[in-house]
Design an enzyme around this catalytic site. Structure first.
Site, PDB file in Angstrom:
ATOM      1  N   HIS A 123      45.246  39.810  41.285  1.00  0.00           N
ATOM      2  CA  HIS A 123      46.497  39.052  41.214  1.00  0.00           C
ATOM      3  C   HIS A 123      46.728  38.652  39.762  1.00  0.00           C
ATOM      4  O   HIS A 123      45.830  38.120  39.096  1.00  0.00           O
ATOM      5  CB  HIS A 123      46.432  37.821  42.115  1.00  0.00           C
ATOM      6  N   GLY A 124      47.943  38.894  39.275  1.00  0.00           N
ATOM      7  CA  GLY A 124      48.223  38.678  37.862  1.00  0.00           C
ATOM      8  C   GLY A 124      48.013  37.257  37.388  1.00  0.00           C
ATOM      9  O   GLY A 124      47.679  37.033  36.221  1.00  0.00           O
ATOM     10  N   GLU A 126      45.705  35.213  38.287  1.00  0.00           N
ATOM     11  CA  GLU A 126      44.313  34.789  38.480  1.00  0.00           C
ATOM     12  C   GLU A 126      43.450  35.510  37.442  1.00  0.00           C
ATOM     13  O   GLU A 126      42.774  36.498  37.752  1.00  0.00           O
ATOM     14  CB  GLU A 126      43.870  35.101  39.906  1.00  0.00           C
ATOM     15  N   ARG A 185      47.677  43.522  49.356  1.00  0.00           N
ATOM     16  CA  ARG A 185      48.340  43.776  50.637  1.00  0.00           C
ATOM     17  C   ARG A 185      48.894  45.207  50.667  1.00  0.00           C
ATOM     18  O   ARG A 185      49.661  45.547  51.548  1.00  0.00           O
ATOM     19  CB  ARG A 185      49.532  42.809  50.847  1.00  0.00           C
ATOM     20  N   HIS A 224      38.788  36.575  42.361  1.00  0.00           N
ATOM     21  CA  HIS A 224      40.078  35.902  42.548  1.00  0.00           C
ATOM     22  C   HIS A 224      39.957  34.437  42.133  1.00  0.00           C
ATOM     23  O   HIS A 224      38.885  33.970  41.730  1.00  0.00           O
ATOM     24  CB  HIS A 224      40.516  35.984  44.013  1.00  0.00           C
ATOM     25  N   TYR A 284      42.372  32.867  56.810  1.00  0.00           N
ATOM     26  CA  TYR A 284      43.760  33.182  57.182  1.00  0.00           C
ATOM     27  C   TYR A 284      43.889  34.706  57.166  1.00  0.00           C
ATOM     28  O   TYR A 284      43.444  35.362  56.222  1.00  0.00           O
ATOM     29  CB  TYR A 284      44.792  32.523  56.265  1.00  0.00           C
ATOM     30  N   GLU A 306      36.289  34.149  45.526  1.00  0.00           N
ATOM     31  CA  GLU A 306      37.154  33.125  44.938  1.00  0.00           C
ATOM     32  C   GLU A 306      36.276  32.264  44.047  1.00  0.00           C
ATOM     33  O   GLU A 306      35.429  31.509  44.532  1.00  0.00           O
ATOM     34  CB  GLU A 306      37.802  32.279  46.044  1.00  0.00           C
TER      35      GLU A 306
END
Length: 490
Positions: A123-124, A126, A185, A224, A284, A306
């Site tokens: 993710h850009g 992060e 995704r 992440h 989730y 994470e």
């Protein structure tokens, strides 16, 4: 009187006009992510917008730009040319190369060793992972001659490091790539028919998928930000409900996630996630996730890590985050050598490597052996008994039972070819020739009576040759495996 009412009406309309005009103009130029305020607060909006622009500049201060990262990777390979190389797996939407560093005592040379990959900046917004992965590379370079853990990794693992999977998203300061697609995704999903169109996938996604077709990775981790937990498959559920959804290797993934969590300074102490680990779907559910695709299609055990509560912390915190995550990253890679079952598969008739597969009874997941050396590396939980099955097309499967203690175990398999019915018939026809039953008996009696001594000598010679061949094969197998504590040949 009518004139008075008309003047009052006109004055009321004029009093509302500035507000109507300002609100329309504001909507047409509102930057993305900002909230609409009333006209009375226009001066406050302008101030907050300037502060927001300033804060964006502040949070990037101290982080490497994409150009800085590229220069740092090339400088690293020059500094550590004896144990590293750099290569690209593709390009981003904007054409920035997706650079990878490989660290090994024989970089670029295929060996009978496990391969591990780290991926950062999926993710850009992060960016901590890209910084920590460069710190990890340099630490291994500086310490592989004097630190046992660094030496173990360099000599027994091929470590591949992709600091930034999403350089465009980083430069745009947003989660998605240049097309604003969430790359976590964008992979084909097992439960729902999403991302099945190859042409519709993002170039970064296609690059990762192509990468796994070229290199057989044993395990992997993507870095992440936004939480502090080690996440493992499955990431989604069949009914889209949030609940624990275990994959076939649930115990193994829990073990791997715990290796990272327990080595971390405070991840294991998490009050939100027991033991600092979580099943993705229990946290989730998401679909099109990279780690699920890796496990299903790449035979690669991937974790989603994470590593920072704050997605984009101040650069001054990077040294602390590095110290908190350093041992976790090193121990996770080293676990490929220190734990699990490893080995090679050979053909008994040729003695050559046989690219087959390994199955653990009770675990519905296959691990493929390498194409060149037919080596396999199977992560498993320590302190358990397993039934290991090796198989290959047109060969008889072999099974063995092992007790996996605190050390890794090596089990090499030698598989016998299957004798087909056609082969038996052909052999029988050659032996039968054109003799009748009496002729065959007389022929055999002749051979047995007059050549008994010759047969005895031949049997002794063949037995000796088989014994020597087996010893030589076993010696070669032991040379190929550098690190096993326990070795078994089946």
């Amino acid at each position: 009187m009518k004139l008075i009412f008309a003047l009052v009406f006109i004055s009321l309309c004029l009093s509302f006009l500035p507000s109507l005009i300002a609100r329309g103009a504001y909507h047409s130029s509102l930057p993305s992510g900002f909230t609409d305020y009333s006209y009375a607060n226009s001066s406050r909006r302008l101030l907050e917008y300037k502060q927001a622009q300033s804060s964006v500049v502040d949070i990037t201060r101290g982080y490497m730009t994409n150009s800085d990262l590229e220069r740092a990777m090339k400088a690293f390979v020059q500094k550590c040319s004896n144990i590293s190389r750099i290569y690209s797996i593709g390009k981003s939407v904007y054409g920035f190369p997706l650079w990878v560093i490989e660290i090994s005592d024989k970089p670029g040379v295929e060996e009978a060793e496990p391969a591990f990959k780290f991926i950062g900046n999926v993710h850009g917004d992060e960016p901590v992972g890209r910084e920590l992965l460069m710190l990890l590379s340099n630490w291994i370079c500086d310490n592989h001659m004097k630190n046992p853990l660094a030496r173990l990794i360099v000599e027994n693992v091929h470590l591949h490091i992709l600091p930034s999977m999403n350089p465009d998203g980083f430069s745009l300061r947003r989660r998605g790539n240049a097309n604003n697609i969430d790359l976590n995704r964008d992979f084909p999903d097992q439960f729902f028919p999403v991302n099945d169109d190859v042409g519709a996938r993002q170039p970064e996604t296609r690059a990762i998928m192509s990468w796994l077709r070229k290199i057989q990775f044993t395990a992997s981790a993507s870095l992440h930000g936004g939480a502090l937990v080690a996440n493992y498959p499955w990431d989604g559920t069949e009914d889209k409900r949030r609940n624990y959804y275990a994959c076939p290797d649930d115990q193994t993934f829990r073990y791997m996630a715990s290796v990272y969590s327990r080595s971390h300074r405070n991840m294991y102490l998490s009050k939100e996630f027991q033991g600092g680990i979580t099943n993705g779907a229990a946290w989730y559910p998401i679909y099109g996730a990279m780690q699920d695709w890796n496990y299903i299609h790449g035979y690669c055990f991937e974790l989603t890590l994470e590593i920072s509560d704050n997605k984009w912390p101040n650069a001054k915190e990077l040294p602390i985050l590095w110290e908190y995550n350093k041992m976790s990253m090193l121990n996770l890679v080293a676990s490929l050598v220190k734990a699990g079952v490893h080995g090679r598969i050979f053909s008994s008739d040729t003695g050559r490597p046989l690219p087959g597969s390994i199955i653990i009874k009770g675990i519905n997941h296959t691990v493929k052996a390498g194409r060149v050396f037919a080596d396999y590396h199977r992560p498993l939980v320590q302190g358990e008994r397993y039934e290991v099955i090796a198989s290959a097309p047109q060969y008889k499967s072999k099974t063995t039972h092992i007790w996996l203690g605190e050390e890794a175990m090596t089990v090499d398999f030698i598989l016998d070819p299957e004798v087909t019915t056609e082969g038996n018939n052909l052999l029988r026809s050659v032996c039968d020739c054109t003799y009748g039953s009496k002729s065959r008996f007389a022929f055999v009696e002749f051979l047995w009576r007059d050549h008994l001594e010759v047969y005895f000598v031949l049997i002794v010679i063949l037995t000796s040759l088989c014994f020597l061949l087996k010893r030589r094969l076993k010696s070669n197998l032991m040379k190929h495996r550098q690190s096993p504590k326990r070795s078994v040949m089946i």
